[in-house]
Write an enzyme that holds these catalytic residues in place. Structure first.
Site, PDB file in Angstrom:
ATOM      1  N   CYS A   6       0.813  -1.229   0.000  1.00 24.59           N
ATOM      2  CA  CYS A   6       0.000   0.000   0.000  1.00 24.59           C
ATOM      3  C   CYS A   6       0.842   1.273   0.000  1.00 24.59           C
ATOM      4  O   CYS A   6       2.019   1.264   0.359  1.00 24.59           O
ATOM      5  CB  CYS A   6      -0.920  -0.019   1.229  1.00 24.59           C
ATOM      6  SG  CYS A   6      -2.350   1.078   1.066  1.00 24.59           S
ATOM      7  N   ASP A 126      -5.656  -3.397  11.786  1.00 17.98           N
ATOM      8  CA  ASP A 126      -4.473  -2.544  11.833  1.00 17.98           C
ATOM      9  C   ASP A 126      -4.143  -2.175  13.274  1.00 17.98           C
ATOM     10  O   ASP A 126      -4.920  -2.415  14.202  1.00 17.98           O
ATOM     11  CB  ASP A 126      -4.736  -1.278  11.008  1.00 17.98           C
ATOM     12  CG  ASP A 126      -3.468  -0.627  10.495  1.00 17.98           C
ATOM     13  OD1 ASP A 126      -2.365  -0.983  10.977  1.00 17.98           O
ATOM     14  OD2 ASP A 126      -3.565   0.250   9.619  1.00 17.98           O
TER      15      ASP A 126
END
Length: 204
Positions: A6, A126
């Site tokens: 990402c 996360d």
């Protein structure tokens, strides 16, 4: 092991990630040092092979803005990393063309949310402070079980991803800061090393 890379912003970033075997490429449209211009994202997304998922990352942005950016850049998945509720997910799903993948990203503090609460296709778990490159304590966390499409993220690097994957047993992993030479700047060698390390447990 599904691997999402990402925060990519250059042709080199994308080419290296694809060549190294990434399953998904993420472009950040939320406020971040890794934020990319929509025109640049569209150009880069067009270079990604069909077999690699392109993901637009958003956080607490207006529905119309997310729809417009997803349409303009051609990303095939939308990742929502804020406080978007079920109604938001449903409304966005209604205005985007069918076939897009929806990723719900959640910061884990005490308990991990259950998969499917927002109708997501993939759940990303996360660290408490997303994007900061901080690891988080997996001890005692009730994580999704085998067969659930969920990604582990937060402080992963080429040096720790294999051990984290063995502990959490995720369907996949997501990396951004752990493959950077400086904040927001990706390092080709770290990208390659991360992919190799992440895939190691599968072949062991």
């Amino acid at each position: 092991m599904f691997v999402k890379v990402c925060g990519l912003r250059t042709e080199c970033d994308v080419e290296v990630a694809v060549e190294a075997g990434a399953d998904a490429i993420g472009f950040v449209f939320a406020e971040s040092p890794r934020r990319i211009d929509p025109d640049a994202a569209a150009r880069l997304a067009a270079r990604v092979p069909d077999g690699v998922l392109t993901v637009g990352v958003f956080r607490d942005q207006p529905l119309d803005e997310v729809r417009a950016l997803a349409d303009a850049t051609g990303v095939r998945a939308v990742q929502l990393h804020g406080h978007e509720d079920l109604a938001y997910f449903d409304a966005l799903r209604a205005v985007l063309p069918s076939g897009r993948t929806f990723i719900r990203a959640a910061s884990v503090r005490d308990e991990a949310p259950a998969f499917g609460e927002r109708g997501e296709d993939v759940l990303l778990l996360d660290a408490p402070v997303p994007g900061a490159g901080e690891t988080w304590d997996l001890t005692g966390k009730r994580l999704p079980g085998p067969g659930v499409r969920w990604l582990l993220a937060g402080g992963l690097t080429p040096g720790n991803v294999a051990a984290a994957a063995r502990t959490a047993r995720p369907w996949g992993v997501d990396v951004s800061s752990g493959i950077e030479s400086s904040r927001g700047v990706k390092d080709p060698e770290l990208i390659r090393a991360f992919l190799a390390a992440a895939r190691g447990p599968r072949s062991a």
